[in-house]
Write an enzyme that holds these catalytic residues in place. Sequence first.
Site, PDB file in Angstrom:
ATOM      1  N   ASP A  41      37.614  32.079  48.104  1.00  0.00           N
ATOM      2  CA  ASP A  41      38.349  31.911  46.850  1.00  0.00           C
ATOM      3  C   ASP A  41      39.667  31.217  47.189  1.00  0.00           C
ATOM      4  O   ASP A  41      40.425  31.695  48.033  1.00  0.00           O
ATOM      5  CB  ASP A  41      38.608  33.297  46.227  1.00  0.00           C
ATOM      6  CG  ASP A  41      38.611  33.266  44.716  1.00  0.00           C
ATOM      7  OD1 ASP A  41      39.178  32.310  44.154  1.00  0.00           O
ATOM      8  OD2 ASP A  41      38.069  34.194  44.103  1.00  0.00           O
ATOM      9  N   ASP A  47      40.338  28.799  42.070  1.00  0.00           N
ATOM     10  CA  ASP A  47      40.931  29.614  41.013  1.00  0.00           C
ATOM     11  C   ASP A  47      41.767  28.756  40.055  1.00  0.00           C
ATOM     12  O   ASP A  47      42.583  27.933  40.502  1.00  0.00           O
ATOM     13  CB  ASP A  47      41.831  30.664  41.678  1.00  0.00           C
ATOM     14  CG  ASP A  47      42.292  31.760  40.734  1.00  0.00           C
ATOM     15  OD1 ASP A  47      41.434  32.514  40.253  1.00  0.00           O
ATOM     16  OD2 ASP A  47      43.519  31.867  40.499  1.00  0.00           O
ATOM     17  N   GLU A  67      37.204  26.880  38.705  1.00  0.00           N
ATOM     18  CA  GLU A  67      37.308  27.742  37.524  1.00  0.00           C
ATOM     19  C   GLU A  67      38.110  26.988  36.468  1.00  0.00           C
ATOM     20  O   GLU A  67      39.306  26.748  36.641  1.00  0.00           O
ATOM     21  CB  GLU A  67      38.003  29.062  37.871  1.00  0.00           C
ATOM     22  CG  GLU A  67      38.003  30.037  36.696  1.00  0.00           C
ATOM     23  CD  GLU A  67      39.100  31.097  36.765  1.00  0.00           C
ATOM     24  OE1 GLU A  67      38.961  32.124  36.100  1.00  0.00           O
ATOM     25  OE2 GLU A  67      40.112  30.889  37.471  1.00  0.00           O
ATOM     26  N   HIS A 101      34.369  39.030  38.053  1.00  0.00           N
ATOM     27  CA  HIS A 101      35.315  40.142  38.168  1.00  0.00           C
ATOM     28  C   HIS A 101      36.336  40.170  37.030  1.00  0.00           C
ATOM     29  O   HIS A 101      37.158  41.074  36.975  1.00  0.00           O
ATOM     30  CB  HIS A 101      36.041  40.031  39.507  1.00  0.00           C
ATOM     31  CG  HIS A 101      36.887  38.801  39.574  1.00  0.00           C
ATOM     32  ND1 HIS A 101      36.351  37.533  39.534  1.00  0.00           N
ATOM     33  CD2 HIS A 101      38.235  38.641  39.623  1.00  0.00           C
ATOM     34  CE1 HIS A 101      37.328  36.647  39.559  1.00  0.00           C
ATOM     35  NE2 HIS A 101      38.483  37.285  39.621  1.00  0.00           N
ATOM     36  N   ASP A 102      36.335  39.155  36.162  1.00  0.00           N
ATOM     37  CA  ASP A 102      37.263  39.115  35.018  1.00  0.00           C
ATOM     38  C   ASP A 102      36.578  39.499  33.709  1.00  0.00           C
ATOM     39  O   ASP A 102      37.244  39.569  32.669  1.00  0.00           O
ATOM     40  CB  ASP A 102      37.833  37.701  34.832  1.00  0.00           C
ATOM     41  CG  ASP A 102      38.738  37.262  35.978  1.00  0.00           C
ATOM     42  OD1 ASP A 102      39.358  38.131  36.619  1.00  0.00           O
ATOM     43  OD2 ASP A 102      38.817  36.037  36.216  1.00  0.00           O
TER      44      ASP A 102
HETATM   45  O1  TEU Z   1      41.438  33.966  36.321  1.00  0.00           O
HETATM   46  C1  TEU Z   1      42.017  33.073  35.435  1.00  0.00           C
HETATM   47  C2  TEU Z   1      42.308  33.568  34.135  1.00  0.00           C
HETATM   48  O2  TEU Z   1      42.702  32.777  33.296  1.00  0.00           O
HETATM   49  C3  TEU Z   1      42.134  35.018  33.852  1.00  0.00           C
HETATM   50  O3  TEU Z   1      43.359  35.635  33.854  1.00  0.00           O
HETATM   51  C4  TEU Z   1      41.515  35.123  32.558  1.00  0.00           C
HETATM   52  O4  TEU Z   1      42.322  34.589  31.569  1.00  0.00           O
HETATM   53  C5  TEU Z   1      41.278  36.528  32.183  1.00  0.00           C
HETATM   54  O5  TEU Z   1      40.938  37.281  33.271  1.00  0.00           O
HETATM   55  C6  TEU Z   1      40.181  36.518  31.197  1.00  0.00           C
HETATM   56  O6  TEU Z   1      39.591  37.719  31.169  1.00  0.00           O
HETATM   57  C7  TEU Z   1      41.665  33.775  37.682  1.00  0.00           C
HETATM   58  C8  TEU Z   1      41.051  34.922  38.444  1.00  0.00           C
HETATM   59  O7  TEU Z   1      39.665  34.900  38.282  1.00  0.00           O
HETATM   60  C9  TEU Z   1      41.703  36.184  37.991  1.00  0.00           C
HETATM   61  O8  TEU Z   1      41.125  37.321  38.580  1.00  0.00           O
HETATM   62  C10 TEU Z   1      43.168  36.101  38.350  1.00  0.00           C
HETATM   63  O9  TEU Z   1      43.844  37.219  37.847  1.00  0.00           O
HETATM   64  C11 TEU Z   1      43.820  34.844  37.793  1.00  0.00           C
HETATM   65  O10 TEU Z   1      43.033  33.685  37.994  1.00  0.00           O
HETATM   66  C12 TEU Z   1      45.127  34.591  38.491  1.00  0.00           C
HETATM   67  O11 TEU Z   1      44.902  34.213  39.814  1.00  0.00           O
END
Ligand code: TEU
Length: 542
Positions: free
Chosen positions: A98, A199, A242, A316-317
């Site tokens: 990542d 990311d 992403e 994971h989000d």
């Molecule tokens: O996620 C990007 C992001 O925009 C997320 O915050 C998203 O808006 C939210 O989780 C939607 O549910 C990436 C990573 O995948 C996330 O885990 C990180 O917190 C974020 O970037 C910051 O690095």
Amino acid sequence: MKTKWWQTAVLYQIYPRSFQDSNGDGIGDLRGIIQRLDYLQTLGINGIWLSPVYKSPNDDNGYDISDYEDIMDEFGTMSDMDELIEEANKRDIKIIMDLVVNHTSDEHPWFIEAKKSKDNEYRDYYVWRDPVNGEVPNGMRSAFSGSAWEYDEESGQYYLHIFSKKQPDLNWENERVRKEVWDMMNYWLDKGIGGFRLDVIDLVGKIPDQEITGNGPKLHDYLQEMNRETFGNYEDILTVGETWGATPEIAKLYSNPERNELSMIFQFEHILLDQQPDQEKWDLKPLDVKELKQVLAKWQTSLGTEGWNSLFWNNHDLPRIVSRWGNDKEYRVESAKMFAILLHMMKGTPYIYQGEEIGMTNRPVTSIDEVEDIESVNMYHERLASGYTKEAILESINTKGRDNARTPMQWDETANGGFTTGTPWLHVNENYGEINVRKNLEDPQSIFHTYQQLIQLRKDHPIVVWGEFELVEDVQDEVFAYYRMYEGKKWLIVANFSNEENEVNLAALSDAKEFIISNYERTLTGDTTVQLKPYEAFVVML
Ligand code: TEU
Ligand code: CA
């Protein structure tokens, strides 16, 4: 174009904190992952997207990095990491790191230096602005609630953080920043990794003074430079960006092989369908299956040879897909298999998120004290202050909160689902006695075996990888059906996206030769009408 390994591959995402604890401290770690590689080999996956394992104070669980070339204490050491890469490679599993380079931790030495004074040589690694009328420079908002600007008393300036205030944004306009990132990427590439998941990469071309965050004008120049300076010089590297703001046209800019940027992107158009338009993800709206079909079909048919799709329901989000759009009670197994069949028969590279392959479910909370995730916690306080009820906020968290997918992996019936012998950092879902890996491995009809079979089908049948996609339009709203076609072969995929029975009537069914895979017992009759059971899904060869 020469076939790339990632075009025929299936990837598996590991969230290391919640995968397997090896030393009883309640936190998953690298040795835990090494112990479970044989399991992943049995599943059949070709690569692991490893969520961040770098040194981090864990304000955002590793997405706030304080040293890109060292490992987080709780996760192990660099020699554990080297061993993980080696042991994975032995099993033909590539490690995808990542890459979190939109921001660092505020505890990264660059930021510690930058904060020291306006003329520090690292000052310009980050984005600093003077106050405007004694206030924040502009109205930019953090994705984790509140302003994206944080005031620094000492220098009298604000710095930008699109995520938490412990995640200051790097200034990509600074050539030295980009050079540091390229060097760090090459450090990892030299270790023999298989690629990077990038990311929030669509944010790095931001223009803060115009409040432009996503898809800034220099974004693609930066990615071409990255390709040229790093992975473009290595064989067989997978890169997946992403990109929450991508349309199919934008996706081609990233993934058209002729442009030398990325292999593919994660697009989120389907993921955004159950929120109120132009509001936040917490503002809930039921999914309209008709919209889902249109969106996924559009992505399937519009990239052509100018791009490549990634396929996913979970990460994971995001909340667990069986709980989100399926039925995690009486039809948990059926709906989990339906999601698997529907997605894995599409064109693109599928990503499985840990626990998805055994049908793990959301884990609701009754109080904010049970929540770890910074995004949910910040939103809770912001919405409480602006008048929302606790109940409404908790409902949003239980429906969309990121902790839903972050509860520890459920391996067996022993304490804490076999995740840890200690106290887990986040509650284990109490349903681990029923939903776990051991039971799935033992039961030939399990969700795990459906995933295993789907991965094998992709390896055995070029139609799954290369076939043209065509949506079947004239079916009931909640029936999701499509064809795949390749070198004279044709498969029909049918999925009943519903708790109720639905009928499907298709002339093509009279040509059905054999079932490739299904989630209910059914025999071929030659009938053109089939009464579909709740969440029934099958694939037939025509
Ligand atoms: O996620 C990007 C992001 O925009 C997320 O915050 C998203 O808006 C939210 O989780 C939607 O549910 C990436 C990573 O995948 C996330 O885990 C990180 O917190 C974020 O970037 C910051 O690095
Ligand atoms: Ca541990």
